[in-house]
Design a protein around this motif. Structure first.
Motif, PDB file in Angstrom:
ATOM      1  N   LEU A   1      16.579 -11.130  15.758  1.00 48.44           N
ATOM      2  CA  LEU A   1      15.346 -11.896  15.595  1.00 48.44           C
ATOM      3  C   LEU A   1      14.157 -10.988  15.840  1.00 48.44           C
ATOM      4  N   GLY A   2      13.274 -10.880  14.860  1.00 49.46           N
ATOM      5  CA  GLY A   2      12.052 -10.094  15.004  1.00 49.46           C
ATOM      6  C   GLY A   2      10.873 -11.018  15.235  1.00 49.46           C
TER       7      GLY A   2
ATOM      8  N   TYR B   1      10.675  -7.197  18.786  1.00 50.03           N
ATOM      9  CA  TYR B   1       9.312  -7.724  18.644  1.00 50.03           C
ATOM     10  C   TYR B   1       8.318  -6.633  18.265  1.00 50.03           C
ATOM     11  N   HIS B   2       7.255  -7.085  17.626  1.00 50.69           N
ATOM     12  CA  HIS B   2       6.090  -6.243  17.339  1.00 50.69           C
ATOM     13  C   HIS B   2       4.879  -6.974  17.902  1.00 50.69           C
ATOM     14  N   ASN B   3       4.050  -6.263  18.608  1.00 45.64           N
ATOM     15  CA  ASN B   3       2.883  -6.865  19.250  1.00 45.64           C
ATOM     16  C   ASN B   3       1.751  -5.857  19.252  1.00 45.64           C
ATOM     17  N   ARG B   4       0.532  -6.360  19.382  1.00 48.90           N
ATOM     18  CA  ARG B   4      -0.621  -5.453  19.449  1.00 48.90           C
ATOM     19  C   ARG B   4      -0.473  -4.480  20.620  1.00 48.90           C
ATOM     20  N   LYS B   5       0.042  -4.996  21.747  1.00 47.86           N
ATOM     21  CA  LYS B   5       0.325  -4.159  22.911  1.00 47.86           C
ATOM     22  C   LYS B   5       1.758  -4.435  23.369  1.00 47.86           C
ATOM     23  N   ARG B   6       2.406  -3.410  23.836  1.00 50.09           N
ATOM     24  CA  ARG B   6       3.762  -3.572  24.366  1.00 50.09           C
ATOM     25  C   ARG B   6       3.713  -4.425  25.633  1.00 50.09           C
TER      26      ARG B   6
ATOM     27  N   TRP C   1       9.024  -2.625  18.669  1.00 46.16           N
ATOM     28  CA  TRP C   1       8.793  -1.814  17.473  1.00 46.16           C
ATOM     29  C   TRP C   1       7.285  -1.603  17.311  1.00 46.16           C
ATOM     30  N   GLU C   2       6.873  -0.364  17.387  1.00 50.92           N
ATOM     31  CA  GLU C   2       5.459  -0.075  17.131  1.00 50.92           C
ATOM     32  C   GLU C   2       5.142  -0.261  15.656  1.00 50.92           C
TER      33      GLU C   2
ATOM     34  N   MET D   1      10.385  -2.803  11.692  1.00 49.02           N
ATOM     35  CA  MET D   1      11.029  -3.976  12.269  1.00 49.02           C
ATOM     36  C   MET D   1      11.460  -4.966  11.192  1.00 49.02           C
ATOM     37  N   VAL D   2      10.526  -5.353  10.316  1.00 48.22           N
ATOM     38  CA  VAL D   2      10.862  -6.418   9.359  1.00 48.22           C
ATOM     39  C   VAL D   2      11.991  -6.007   8.411  1.00 48.22           C
TER      40      VAL D   2
END
Length: 328
Positions: free
Chosen positions: A153-154, A178-183, A197-198, A203-204
């Motif tokens: 799940l991403g 996950y991908h986020n603006r900040k870790r 994932w930066e 990621m996708v």
């Protein structure tokens, strides 16, 4: 002599218990019938109210705020999302804006999992078959879907809701990415066994299910554009319970029709309630009418937060959920 009560205008019908409490505390105008206000009605309301209580269906932009009088001092939004309000223009006019964060977290996360299951297990197709009266009994190869246990799940947006989705998904045996603006903090990553994932592209392209849980901002508009959607595996599913504008809906529709994406579960849409008609026709899509936060408990809690924001402001203090430009 009692202090003069704030005049409050509510733009839509709210749960009865919330409206009753507002009536006890403020000089409130309730909306009856429950129809969306026109721009002219909104402008008039903003001229006569100390406090406006809008919701996501009310577009309050700079030109509308320019029509507000000097009386308006607070926009106490009924809901967490505030992309329908021009916060910077409101601030320039000396109008505070508050919202209701945290209330919808658990309900929206529940709906996210429900949509994952609905799409992967073909629940609406099964329901339609039963309602048609054409079901002829169980068969070994009939209505086969896929399991979500063991799938990757991403999560796009690892805020409150993204983390709540991750906790539920872990209980189903899913692997969390996950991908986020900040870790997020290391202890949260450890708790959720989440892989960061930066690169959203990377990621996708690897996920079995992608869940959109980020807000709509200028930087997230069409974040999942035609190019990124093409990176998804043909067996992958996409779920969106956040904001429709994050996905290029036309590109998503093309991908689903072409079999480049296996399915989608959508509770929100790019153009509000105006949904691409080709999207409605697809069997591998589950569409819901923006009901991710629609629980009795959640909507009452939301109203209670609005009341606290208004009451705190009336007492001469900063609303606890004031929205500050640049911190969103």
């Amino acid at each position: 002599m009692p202090a003069q009560r704030l005049s409050v205008v509510v733009t839509r019908r709210l749960p009865e218990v919330v409206e009753t409490r507002m009536k006890e505390l403020f000089d409130v105008e309730l909306r009856d019938p429950d129809t969306k206000m026109t721009r002219e009605e909104l402008a008039a309301a903003m001229r006569r109210a100390d406090v406006l209580v809008p919701c996501v269906t009310d577009q309050i932009d700079a030109s509308l705020l320019a029509q507000a009088g000097e009386k308006l001092k607070l926009i106490a939004n009924y809901g967490a999302g505030i992309d329908h309000i021009d916060i910077a223009s409101a601030r320039q006019r000396g109008v505070l804006v508050s919202n209701t964060p945290g209330v919808v977290t658990e309900d929206t996360a529940d709906m996210t999992i429900a949509l994952m299951l609905a799409v992967t297990r073909r629940i609406p197709e099964g329901l339609a078959l039963m309602q048609s009266g054409k079901w002829e009994g169980w068969a070994p190869t009939a209505m086969m879907g896929g399991r979500i246990g063991g799938k990757r799940l991403g999560i796009l947006g690892m805020g409150r809701i993204g983390q709540a989705v991750a906790r539920r998904a872990r209980a189903f045996g899913m692997q969390i990415h996950y991908h986020n603006r900040k870790r997020v903090r290391p202890e949260i990553e450890e708790e959720l066994e989440a892989t960061y994932w930066e690169s959203l592209d990377q990621m996708v392209s690897r996920m079995d299910i992608v869940s959109v849980n980020c807000p709509h901002t200028p930087s997230t508009f069409h974040l999942l554009n035609a190019r990124r959607l093409k990176l998804m595996k043909p067996s992958a599913v996409i779920v969106n319970t956040s904001r429709g504008e994050v996905i290029d809906e036309n590109a998503l529709t093309r991908g689903l029709r072409a079999g480049e994406i296996a399915g989608a579960g959508l509770d929100v849409f790019e153009h509000g309630h105006e949904i691409n008609p080709r999207l409605r026709e697809l069997q591998n899509v589950v569409l819901l009418p923006h009901m991710g936060s629609a629980t009795v408990e959640g909507r009452v809690e939301m109203g209670e937060k609005v009341i606290i924001n208004i009451k705190t402001f009336a007492d001469g203090h900063r609303p606890p959920d004031q929205v500050v430009p640049g911190v969103m």
